[in-house]
Scaffold this active site. Sequence first.
Site, PDB file in Angstrom:
ATOM      1  CE  LYS A   1      -4.520  -1.304   1.906  1.00 29.94           C
ATOM      2  NZ  LYS A   1      -5.568  -0.747   2.646  1.00 29.94           N
TER       3      LYS A   1
ATOM      4  CE  LYS B   1      -7.862  -9.043  -3.336  1.00 31.22           C
ATOM      5  NZ  LYS B   1      -7.776  -9.259  -1.916  1.00 31.22           N
TER       6      LYS B   1
ATOM      7  CE  LYS C   1     -12.107  -0.753  -1.443  1.00 27.91           C
ATOM      8  NZ  LYS C   1     -12.176  -1.347  -0.200  1.00 27.91           N
TER       9      LYS C   1
END
Length: 343
Positions: A114, A206, A209
Site C-alpha cells: 500500500k 481480484k 472496488k
Amino acid sequence: MAFTPRVFSGIKPSGDLHLGNYLGAIRRFVPLQETHETLYCVVDMHAITVWQDPEDLKRWTYEIAAAYIASGLDPSKSIIFNQSQVMEHAELSWIFNCVARVGWMERMTQFKDKSGENSENVSLGLFAYPSLMAADILLYKTTGVPVGDDQKQHLELTRDIAKKFNHDFRKQIKDLGFDEDYFPITETLATGPAMRVKSLKDGARKMSKSDASDMSTIYMMDDADTIAKKIKRATSDAAPLPETADGLAGRAEAENLVGIFAALSNRSVDDVLIEFGGKGWGAFKPALADLAVSVLAPIAGEMQRLVGDRGEMDRILRDGAARARAIAQPTMDEVRRIVGFIR
Ligand code: TRP
C-alpha cells in the site's frame, strides 16, 4: 484458563461492497452466529488510515452494516457495530503500539504494497494499522477470526502481540489472578473453501472496488439488469465448459465464472460441471445471470431499505456498540491495572 469461544471480524468502509466481499467474507460470517458469540464490526478507524471523504465514510459505514443484516446476520444474535463508537479500540491499540516493534510493522506485506515507493509519505496510522487490528481482536479476547489469506500475516502479528504482552506482564497478570495468559492466541477460522472472486474482465486479478472498469465488478447494490449485463459481457474463452473441475486449469476466466456459480448455489464445481460440461457460454452465462440475480437482488433490496432508514440503522449500531462496550470495558480495566495506570 479456557477462553470463551468468540468470533470477531471487520470490513473497512472505504468503497462499495462487491461480490468478492459477499462470497469471501460476509456470507461466511452468517453461520458462525449459531455456534459462537460473534462480533461483526465496521472498522471506520481503519478506513481513515488513507484519506476518506467524510460523507463517503458515513455512507459506506451504513452500507456495510446494512449488508451484514441483509445477508442474514441477526442483530439480536451478533453484535453489529462501528469501531469508532467503542473508544477502547483506540486505547488498547495505543498500548499495543508500545508492545509491538517497528520491525514487525515494517515486515507487513500489505503495508509494503500500500505504501509502495511512497512509504515516507503515508499516514502514521497506516503503519500502525496491524496494531489497531490486534486491538480489535484482543479487546474481546477473540479466539477465532474468519478472514481470507490476505489477512493471515496480520493475524500472526496479533498472536505475536498477545504473546509479548502475556510475557512482558507475566507477574502483573498472575497477581490479578490469571494463569500466565491474559490474551488468547487467536486462530484463523476456516469456514469451508474460500471463494476468491476474480475480476470479470481479467481472471488473473481480484475483483476489486478500485478496478478501472465498472464492468469487471458486481456490486452488492447493483440492480438486476446491471448484474445480468455484467455477467453476459464478462470475459470468457472460446472453448465449451469442461466436464470436470480439472478441465478448468489454465482457464482463469472460466474457472472464476464456474466458481461464482458454485458458490452462489452452494454446490461443488464438479457438480455444476455435471450440468454444464460440454455446453457453451451461451447456455452458461444466462443461467449464471439468473442465479446471481436471484441471490443478490433480494439482498440489494433489503440493503436499500435499511440504508434509507437511518433511524433504524443508528439504533442498531448504538445497541451493538453498547453490547461491545460491555465486553470491552472490563478487559480495559484489567489491562490498565496490568500495565500500571492509576485510576
Ligand atoms: N484488515 C482487515 C481487512 O482489510 C479488516 C479488519 C480490521 C479486520 N480489523 C479486523 C478483520 C479484525 C478481522 C478482524 O480486511
